[in-house]
Design an enzyme around this catalytic site. Structure first.
Site, PDB file in Angstrom:
ATOM      1  N   TYR A   1       0.912  -1.341   0.329  1.00 12.81           N
ATOM      2  CA  TYR A   1      -0.095   0.154  -0.214  1.00 12.81           C
ATOM      3  C   TYR A   1       1.264   0.845   0.272  1.00 12.81           C
ATOM      4  CZ  TYR A   1      -4.398   2.327   0.473  1.00 12.81           C
ATOM      5  OH  TYR A   1      -5.117   2.906   0.440  1.00 12.81           O
TER       6      TYR A   1
ATOM      7  N   ALA B   1     -34.829 -20.910 -30.914  1.00 12.79           N
ATOM      8  CA  ALA B   1     -33.996 -19.944 -31.499  1.00 12.79           C
ATOM      9  C   ALA B   1     -33.818 -18.755 -30.601  1.00 12.79           C
ATOM     10  CB  ALA B   1     -35.527 -19.532 -32.814  1.00 12.79           C
ATOM     11  N   GLY B   2     -33.769 -19.374 -29.518  1.00 11.00           N
ATOM     12  CA  GLY B   2     -33.098 -18.682 -27.746  1.00 11.00           C
ATOM     13  C   GLY B   2     -31.633 -18.366 -28.772  1.00 11.00           C
TER      14      GLY B   2
ATOM     15  N   ASN C   1     -21.049 -26.396 -20.027  1.00 15.94           N
ATOM     16  CA  ASN C   1     -20.045 -25.883 -20.762  1.00 15.94           C
ATOM     17  C   ASN C   1     -19.021 -25.051 -20.278  1.00 15.94           C
ATOM     18  OD1 ASN C   1     -22.190 -24.742 -21.952  1.00 15.94           O
ATOM     19  ND2 ASN C   1     -22.085 -23.317 -21.649  1.00 15.94           N
TER      20      ASN C   1
ATOM     21  N   LYS D   1     -20.515 -20.099 -10.934  1.00  8.28           N
ATOM     22  CA  LYS D   1     -20.044 -19.677 -12.515  1.00  8.28           C
ATOM     23  C   LYS D   1     -18.434 -19.372 -12.098  1.00  8.28           C
ATOM     24  CE  LYS D   1     -20.360 -19.664 -16.914  1.00  8.28           C
ATOM     25  NZ  LYS D   1     -21.116 -20.939 -18.143  1.00  8.28           N
TER      26      LYS D   1
END
Length: 404
Positions: free
Chosen positions: A53, A209-210, A331, A108
């Site tokens: 610092y 179709a998203g 994913n 995530k």
């Protein structure tokens, strides 16, 4: 149980949350959150403090002010991603708001760290207006090396990603779109190979179709699929429809070369591939009309559009989004390595070439081990993240978006 979740402390002061933990270990695991911030340098006394610092930090700040690119070397910027949501389309739960989305965003973030070595910060915004959301995230961007957009409802997610990438010079990646697309392409490449075909020989049908459906269609076309038709609730997305949004009108322009129109069942007649990202149920008679040795990727959670027991009657390869069946389209196989590769070379964006490179690398991990129950690696396969990271970094350099 629902009352215990909503109101964890009852009027008489008993800890209902603790009772919930007793019956459900998920609550015990989440108590206090799933992550924390930890220092990477010691603070053992005044000498350490003066370096970490004031006054030592002033030297570094001044150097960055004179040479802004040094921020990557002397701060965490080059190794940290913001995981950003507005809570409008969370998992299968829908629009549950920013606070309720935080457990997913924390999850995530720890997946980024566990599988890609990338630090991530969960950020849930109380903001739904596209202009305000883009502006808010753009103002935060100097603190991060990349932005992972998560669980933002369609069609807003398309415009938010596009406009935000135009505003900032770091990668912006909507994982619900592109992560799903990358893993799907990888699995489809291997499934085609296993059945003695190439992508160019396949006609695919996408149900949904998203965000995911559009991105999957785009990456499949970019990778050379023979043809792909996308279906929404009203049937095949085709140029002769007058009810299409701007996104679906664009979609109609680069898909459905065969000029099909009508229902999902019509599209499936003779199709080689089914990819489900919509939920709902596909009737078995429609599945029975697909081509011999067809490939079925029914990825809705928790209930696949075509149950594996039905799919296996007709398909050579079956994949789902669930971990309790083989060939999970997950994913986590993609986004940690994609961001690790992008950050490694300080990429300004994630290109289509980088996504396709990620899919090819992911497919190659198990290319010599293929079977009907193994066309995609396990998320715990330690070969995955290094392979994807290296491929994405190389593709970034080839596409001219790398800065080191």
């Amino acid at each position: 149980m629902a009352a215990e979740i909503v109101n964890p402390r009852s009027d008489n002061g008993t800890d209902e949350g603790a009772r919930a933990e007793f019956f459900d270990p998920a609550f015990a695991l989440h108590r206090g959150g799933k992550m924390a911030v930890q220092a990477t340098v010691p603070l053992r006394g005044k000498d350490d403090l003066s370096l970490a610092y004031t006054p030592g930090v002033a030297k570094v700040c001044s150097a960055i002010a004179e040479q802004p690119e040094l921020v990557h070397d002397y701060t965490w910027k080059s190794q940290v991603v913001a995981v950003v949501t507005d809570g409008s389309a969370v998992l299968g739960l829908g629009d549950i708001g920013p606070e309720a989305s935080l457990p997913v965003m924390e999850g995530k973030a720890i997946l980024f760290k566990q599988f890609g070595g990338v630090d991530a910060v969960p950020i849930a915004l109380d903001c739904r207006d596209v202009d305000e959301l883009v502006d808010t995230v753009a103002r935060m961007a100097p603190s991060f090396g990349g932005i992972n957009l998560e669980d933002i409802s369609a069609p807003r997610c398309f415009e938010i990603e596009r406009r935000l990438q135009e505003r900032v010079d770091i990668p912006v990646f909507h994982d619900d779109q592109h992560g799903t697309a990358v893993v799907t392409l990888a699995a489809l490449r291997n499934a085609a190979k296993l059945t003695g075909r190439t992508l160019g020989e396949l006609r695919a049908v996408i149900s949904g179709a998203g965000a995911a459906g559009v991105a999957i269609a785009r990456i499949l076309v970019g990778a050379g699929i023979g043809d792909v038709a996308v279906c929404d609730r009203k049937g095949i997305v085709s140029g002769d429809r007058t009810d299409l949004t701007d996104v679906k009108r664009e979609l109609a322009g680069f898909t459905n070369k065969a000029g099909l129109s009508g229902s999902l069942e019509t599209a499936l007649d003779g199709a080689d591939v089914f990819i489900g990202v919509s939920g709902g149920t596909v009737p078995e008679p429609a599945v029975a009309k697909m081509a011999k040795n067809c490939l079925i990727f029914a990825m809705a959670n928790p209930n696949p559009e075509i149950h594996p027991d039905v799919a296996h009657k007709y398909a050579a390869v079956v994949a789902t989004g669930r971990s309790d069946f083989p060939n999970q389209i997950n994913n986590v196989l993609a986004f940690p390595g994609i961001f690790a590769g992008a950050l490694q070379v300080r990429a300004s964006r994630i290109t289509e070439g980088m996504k396709i490179a990620a899919a090819e690398a992911l497919a190659a991990v198990v290319a010599d081990e293929l079977s009907a129950d193994k066309v995609i690696p396990s998320p715990f396969d330690e070969r995955v993240a290094p392979a994807v990271t290296a491929a994405v970094a190389a593709a970034a350099r080839a596409d001219g978006v790398a800065r080191r």
